[in-house]
Design a protein around this motif. Structure first.
Motif, PDB file in Angstrom:
ATOM      1  N   LEU A  24      24.647  -6.334  40.470  1.00 52.62           N
ATOM      2  CA  LEU A  24      24.175  -4.974  40.205  1.00 52.62           C
ATOM      3  C   LEU A  24      24.658  -4.013  41.278  1.00 52.62           C
ATOM      4  O   LEU A  24      24.824  -2.813  41.027  1.00 52.62           O
ATOM      5  CB  LEU A  24      22.643  -4.963  40.141  1.00 52.62           C
ATOM      6  N   ASN A  25      24.899  -4.524  42.480  1.00 52.97           N
ATOM      7  CA  ASN A  25      25.457  -3.727  43.564  1.00 52.97           C
ATOM      8  C   ASN A  25      26.872  -3.253  43.233  1.00 52.97           C
ATOM      9  O   ASN A  25      27.324  -2.232  43.740  1.00 52.97           O
ATOM     10  CB  ASN A  25      25.476  -4.563  44.837  1.00 52.97           C
ATOM     11  N   ILE A  61      20.653  -6.458  35.002  1.00 59.30           N
ATOM     12  CA  ILE A  61      19.238  -6.073  34.983  1.00 59.30           C
ATOM     13  C   ILE A  61      18.411  -7.185  34.355  1.00 59.30           C
ATOM     14  O   ILE A  61      17.332  -7.557  34.852  1.00 59.30           O
ATOM     15  CB  ILE A  61      19.046  -4.745  34.219  1.00 59.30           C
ATOM     16  N   PHE A  62      18.898  -7.736  33.255  1.00 55.98           N
ATOM     17  CA  PHE A  62      18.209  -8.816  32.554  1.00 55.98           C
ATOM     18  C   PHE A  62      18.022 -10.012  33.485  1.00 55.98           C
ATOM     19  O   PHE A  62      16.951 -10.638  33.519  1.00 55.98           O
ATOM     20  CB  PHE A  62      19.027  -9.216  31.322  1.00 55.98           C
ATOM     21  N   SER A 157      10.271  -3.513  38.648  1.00 56.48           N
ATOM     22  CA  SER A 157      11.582  -4.142  38.859  1.00 56.48           C
ATOM     23  C   SER A 157      12.627  -3.562  37.908  1.00 56.48           C
ATOM     24  O   SER A 157      13.774  -3.359  38.297  1.00 56.48           O
ATOM     25  CB  SER A 157      11.477  -5.654  38.674  1.00 56.48           C
ATOM     26  N   VAL A 158      12.211  -3.277  36.671  1.00 56.88           N
ATOM     27  CA  VAL A 158      13.136  -2.667  35.711  1.00 56.88           C
ATOM     28  C   VAL A 158      13.551  -1.277  36.187  1.00 56.88           C
ATOM     29  O   VAL A 158      14.743  -0.927  36.189  1.00 56.88           O
ATOM     30  CB  VAL A 158      12.509  -2.594  34.308  1.00 56.88           C
ATOM     31  N   LEU A 159      12.569  -0.473  36.584  1.00 53.86           N
ATOM     32  CA  LEU A 159      12.858   0.890  37.043  1.00 53.86           C
ATOM     33  C   LEU A 159      13.720   0.873  38.302  1.00 53.86           C
ATOM     34  O   LEU A 159      14.643   1.688  38.452  1.00 53.86           O
ATOM     35  CB  LEU A 159      11.551   1.642  37.306  1.00 53.86           C
ATOM     36  N   ILE A 162      17.326   0.117  37.356  1.00 54.67           N
ATOM     37  CA  ILE A 162      17.966   1.268  36.718  1.00 54.67           C
ATOM     38  C   ILE A 162      18.370   2.309  37.765  1.00 54.67           C
ATOM     39  O   ILE A 162      19.505   2.823  37.752  1.00 54.67           O
ATOM     40  CB  ILE A 162      17.032   1.890  35.663  1.00 54.67           C
ATOM     41  N   CYS A 163      17.464   2.613  38.688  1.00 55.94           N
ATOM     42  CA  CYS A 163      17.766   3.596  39.733  1.00 55.94           C
ATOM     43  C   CYS A 163      18.877   3.085  40.660  1.00 55.94           C
ATOM     44  O   CYS A 163      19.771   3.846  41.052  1.00 55.94           O
ATOM     45  CB  CYS A 163      16.511   3.899  40.550  1.00 55.94           C
TER      46      CYS A 163
END
Length: 360
Positions: A24-25, A61-62, A157-159, A162-163
């Motif tokens: 994700l990074n 994210i998942f 954790s989801v938010l 996303i951010c």
């Protein structure tokens, strides 16, 4: 048994979170890896290529959220089924890559930890065993607390994901694991590491072949009959960087790596670049030229460079490099890199072009 299940649960959850956060990074890097999988000579699904960045972000994210829900005990049955499905799917991909020699790096942990295809497959099988153990003993998997706290942690954790991905996509990865990170001296990075060459000598000893491995070219003393020899050379961290003219005949790398003040505008594909960004780049590069910088562009599409230069009145020329190298250098299209005598001083996304240290 209860403690074994909890240990496997923690190992699985932490591994999924770490793996997801590393990718994700650098979502663009993971999307490039998905492009490799969708290529005609691998899975032959080129129709998915335009959506690889979306897939990459969703998968990351998942992965993180599954790790969180497993640790907090939220929706354990759904979480465990999804974990098993993901591990089976990625196990298939890594086995396919390893067995058919397709994709040499799965990208499981981005550029932070490199695995060979068989190492990736082994890792997935170990995680699958852990997941099966937890699935078998799921009665011991309980929420960390009663009430809505597990749900709240999952939503947070989801938010957060996303951010986080929104920030790194619109700027640059927070942690750069690639060979072209800030502080790297490119010419030194192109030098062969010590003992880079390994020699393999084959002898026939007592009727059987025996391979002797050495780190120098001196003929080994072996009581047997010499058969053959081969060698392999370990590649340096940077082994594919050059700065060529449009005819790809002249390499200007030594010239530009000697510059005290160099600004490179990097676009691996000009047709996919953010065209509006060249307006800001025009302002920044003009300022850099006034402050004594040498400014050049790097792209894999030299045929499109004259159009971009003319349209945005850019006061510098483009040179050629391979798209894969340019994608590795900076996760921004276009992006900006400041160098001094071959050392990378700073890198900026086009959204942060005005923050480049070119005032002196």
């Amino acid at each position: 048994m209860k403690y074994l299940i909890q240990l496997c649960r923690i190992l699985l959850g932490v591994t999924f979170i770490i793996s997801g956060m590393i990718k994700l990074n650098d979502p663009m890097g993971f999307s490039f890896k998905l492009e490799d999988y969708f290529a005609p000579d691998v899975l032959n699904m080129p129709f998915f290529v335009p959506y690889t960045l979306t897939f990459a972000i969703l998968v990351c994210i998942f992965e993180v959220v599954l790790g969180v829900t497993l640790l907090v005990g939220y929706k354990k049955k759904l979480t465990l089924w999804l974990l098993l499905a993901m591990l089976v799917f990625f196990g298939f991909l890594t086995f396919y890559s390893a067995y058919f020699h397709k994709v040499t790096d799965c990208g499981c942990f981005g550029d932070a930890i490199k695995f060979t295809p068989w190492q990736s497959f082994t890792k997935d099988m170990v995680l699958l065993v852990l997941a099966l153990i937890v699935f078998w003993g799921q009665k011991y998997v309980q929420p960390i607390t009663k009430g809505n706290l597990p749900l709240l942690i999952t939503v947070i954790s989801v938010l957060f994901c996303i951010c986080f991905v929104y920030y790194v996509y619109n700027h640059l990865p927070i942690k750069d694991f690639r060979p072209y990170k800030i502080g790297t001296n490119i010419p030194k990075g192109m030098e062969l590491p010590p003992n880079a060459v390994t020699y393999y000598w084959t002898f026939k000893v007592n009727g059987k072949e025996k391979v002797i491995v050495t780190k120098d070219a001196s003929f080994p003393k072996v009581d047997g009959e010499y058969v053959s020899s081969t060698s392999t050379t370990e590649l340096p961290p940077i082994h594919d960087f050059y700065i060529q003219d449009k005819d790809r005949e002249t390499d200007y790398l030594p010239q530009f790596m000697a510059e005290e003040k160099l600004l490179m505008v990097v676009s691996y594909r000009l047709d996919l670049a953010n065209q509006e960004a060249f307006k800001a780049i025009k302002t920044v590069t003009d300022k850099a030229l006034k402050n004594g910088y040498t400014v050049i562009g790097l792209t894999s599409q030299m045929e499109k460079a004259p159009y971009i230069v003319k349209k945005y009145e850019l006061n510098f020329n483009f040179y050629y490099n391979d798209a894969t190298t340019l994608k590795t250098m900076i996760r921004s299209n276009p992006g900006l890199i400041v160098l001094s005598k071959g050392t990378i001083i700073d890198k900026k996304h086009y959204n942060d072009s005005e923050k480049l240290p070119i005032d002196k």
